[in-house]
Scaffold this motif. Structure first.
Motif, PDB file in Angstrom:
ATOM      1  N   GLN A 188      83.779  52.703   1.316  1.00 61.35           N
ATOM      2  CA  GLN A 188      83.233  51.378   1.639  1.00 61.35           C
ATOM      3  C   GLN A 188      81.762  51.291   1.226  1.00 61.35           C
ATOM      4  OE1 GLN A 188      84.001  50.716   5.824  1.00 61.35           O
ATOM      5  NE2 GLN A 188      86.218  50.757   5.509  1.00 61.35           N
TER       6      GLN A 188
ATOM      7  N   VAL B 226      81.671  50.930  -2.658  1.00 65.66           N
ATOM      8  CA  VAL B 226      82.074  49.573  -3.061  1.00 65.66           C
ATOM      9  C   VAL B 226      80.947  48.578  -2.784  1.00 65.66           C
ATOM     10  CG1 VAL B 226      83.687  47.687  -2.549  1.00 65.66           C
ATOM     11  CG2 VAL B 226      84.548  50.017  -2.871  1.00 65.66           C
ATOM     12  N   ALA B 227      80.304  48.705  -1.630  1.00 64.09           N
ATOM     13  CA  ALA B 227      79.191  47.805  -1.297  1.00 64.09           C
ATOM     14  C   ALA B 227      78.023  47.999  -2.267  1.00 64.09           C
ATOM     15  CB  ALA B 227      78.739  48.038   0.140  1.00 64.09           C
TER      16      ALA B 227
ATOM     17  N   GLU C  51      78.205  49.078  -5.372  1.00 67.13           N
ATOM     18  CA  GLU C  51      78.622  48.497  -6.652  1.00 67.13           C
ATOM     19  C   GLU C  51      78.462  46.976  -6.625  1.00 67.13           C
ATOM     20  OE1 GLU C  51      80.357  49.815  -9.749  1.00 67.13           O
ATOM     21  OE2 GLU C  51      78.948  51.308  -9.002  1.00 67.13           O
ATOM     22  N   LYS C  52      78.851  46.375  -5.537  1.00 69.56           N
ATOM     23  CA  LYS C  52      78.802  44.912  -5.419  1.00 69.56           C
ATOM     24  C   LYS C  52      77.366  44.390  -5.374  1.00 69.56           C
ATOM     25  CE  LYS C  52      80.285  41.177  -2.382  1.00 69.56           C
ATOM     26  NZ  LYS C  52      80.944  40.835  -1.127  1.00 69.56           N
ATOM     27  N   VAL C  53      76.515  45.074  -4.625  1.00 66.46           N
ATOM     28  CA  VAL C  53      75.173  44.548  -4.366  1.00 66.46           C
ATOM     29  C   VAL C  53      74.106  45.121  -5.300  1.00 66.46           C
ATOM     30  CG1 VAL C  53      73.352  44.382  -2.613  1.00 66.46           C
ATOM     31  CG2 VAL C  53      75.743  44.113  -1.961  1.00 66.46           C
TER      32      VAL C  53
ATOM     33  N   TRP D 281      74.527  47.026  -8.374  1.00 63.87           N
ATOM     34  CA  TRP D 281      74.746  47.185  -9.809  1.00 63.87           C
ATOM     35  C   TRP D 281      74.199  45.971 -10.559  1.00 63.87           C
ATOM     36  CZ3 TRP D 281      75.397  50.758 -13.180  1.00 63.87           C
ATOM     37  CH2 TRP D 281      75.815  50.446 -14.467  1.00 63.87           C
TER      38      TRP D 281
ATOM     39  N   TYR E 273      71.741  50.691 -11.562  1.00 66.65           N
ATOM     40  CA  TYR E 273      71.594  50.370 -10.138  1.00 66.65           C
ATOM     41  C   TYR E 273      70.143  50.029  -9.840  1.00 66.65           C
ATOM     42  CZ  TYR E 273      76.209  52.392  -9.504  1.00 66.65           C
ATOM     43  OH  TYR E 273      77.554  52.654  -9.581  1.00 66.65           O
TER      44      TYR E 273
ATOM     45  N   LYS F  76      69.406  40.218   0.783  1.00 67.07           N
ATOM     46  CA  LYS F  76      69.557  40.522  -0.642  1.00 67.07           C
ATOM     47  C   LYS F  76      69.132  39.357  -1.538  1.00 67.07           C
ATOM     48  CE  LYS F  76      74.485  39.573  -0.589  1.00 67.07           C
ATOM     49  NZ  LYS F  76      75.813  40.119  -0.702  1.00 67.07           N
TER      50      LYS F  76
END
Length: 85
Positions: free
Chosen positions: A10, A13-14, A16-18, A20, A25, A34
């Motif tokens: 989790q 995934v977070a 990667e979502k926020v 990347w 990164y 954010k």
């Protein structure tokens, strides 16, 4: 343990979502909001440590047995030696 593996997934995934971006990164200016945008940098420890730990966590068949090794703060395995009696 499966629960730690799930939490690690989790987290990945977070990130990667926020975090990347088109160039890699990034760091957030404010983790509470954010929308405030990114800092134009990727910390040197991010891949060497953060992603390494997440990778190891996702491999249930890894050869590094945690009852025989510990990881230092840079993610390198160190063997646990017994203290003399």
């Amino acid at each position: 343990a499966p629960q730690y593996r799930e939490w690690g997934w989790q987290t990945f995934v977070a990130m990667e979502k926020v975090l990347w971006t088109a160039n890699g990164y990034a760091s957030l200016k404010d983790v509470r909001d954010k929308k405030r945008g990114y800092l134009d940098r990727m910390e040197s420890f991010f891949i060497a440590e953060t992603l390494k730990y997440l990778f190891l966590l996702q491999d249930p068949n890894n050869k590094i047995k945690l009852d025989k090794y510990i990881f230092n703060t840079e993610g390198h395995p160190l063997s646990i030696s017994k203290l003399p009696d």
